[in-house]
Design a protein around this motif. Structure first.
Motif, PDB file in Angstrom:
ATOM      1  N   TRP A  70       0.837  -1.255   0.053  1.00 31.26           N
ATOM      2  CA  TRP A  70      -0.031   0.035   0.059  1.00 31.26           C
ATOM      3  C   TRP A  70       0.701   1.210  -0.087  1.00 31.26           C
ATOM      4  N   ARG A  71       2.109   1.267   0.298  1.00 28.58           N
ATOM      5  CA  ARG A  71       2.882   2.252   0.130  1.00 28.58           C
ATOM      6  C   ARG A  71       3.320   2.877  -1.028  1.00 28.58           C
ATOM      7  N   ARG A  72       3.071   1.836  -2.125  1.00 32.46           N
ATOM      8  CA  ARG A  72       3.359   2.333  -3.559  1.00 32.46           C
ATOM      9  C   ARG A  72       2.127   3.319  -3.796  1.00 32.46           C
TER      10      ARG A  72
END
Length: 126
Positions: free
Chosen positions: A2-4
């Motif tokens: 989810w950090r991308r």
């Protein structure tokens, strides 16, 4: 994962339309479900027989009770009101029925049908 950034954008781009699709689908599912239930339970809107109904002819001395006349007017789609203001309405009084007829040749006129109760002498003689 989810950090991308592209994962979040892709989830947002697919999630919002999917959420809208579910909301619209739910609305129509409930709406059509109610319509189908109403049809299955026999609840139908009454079609008023304004065009194809046979005419009602009233004559002086005709044998008809007030209840029979009211039933016939209801069959023809007339609406019972306190006072007939529009065409297709009628009012019931204790000894008379006032009708505002639909035919164009009688437009704007009201018809009053009087019912005479038999007198005691006439009832004994019969």
């Amino acid at each position: 994962m989810w950090r991308r950034r592209w994962v979040r954008v892709t989830a947002l781009v697919t999630g919002v339309p999917l959420l809208l699709l579910v909301a619209v689908g739910s609305y129509y599912y409930v709406t059509f479900g109610r319509l189908i239930d109403a049809q299955l339970h026999g609840e139908r809107t009454r079609v008023l027989p304004r065009i194809y109904a046979r005419p009602l002819e009233l004559r002086v001395g005709q044998s008809m009770t007030p209840t029979q006349l009211v039933d016939r007017l209801n069959d023809l789609g007339y609406a019972q009101r306190a006072t007939p203001e529009k065409i297709g309405e009628f009012a019931v009084d204790p000894d008379a029925i006032t009708i505002s007829p639909r035919p164009t040749e009688l437009k704007g006129q009201t018809i009053k049908v009087l019912f005479h109760k038999p007198t005691a002498a006439a009832a004994k003689g019969a």
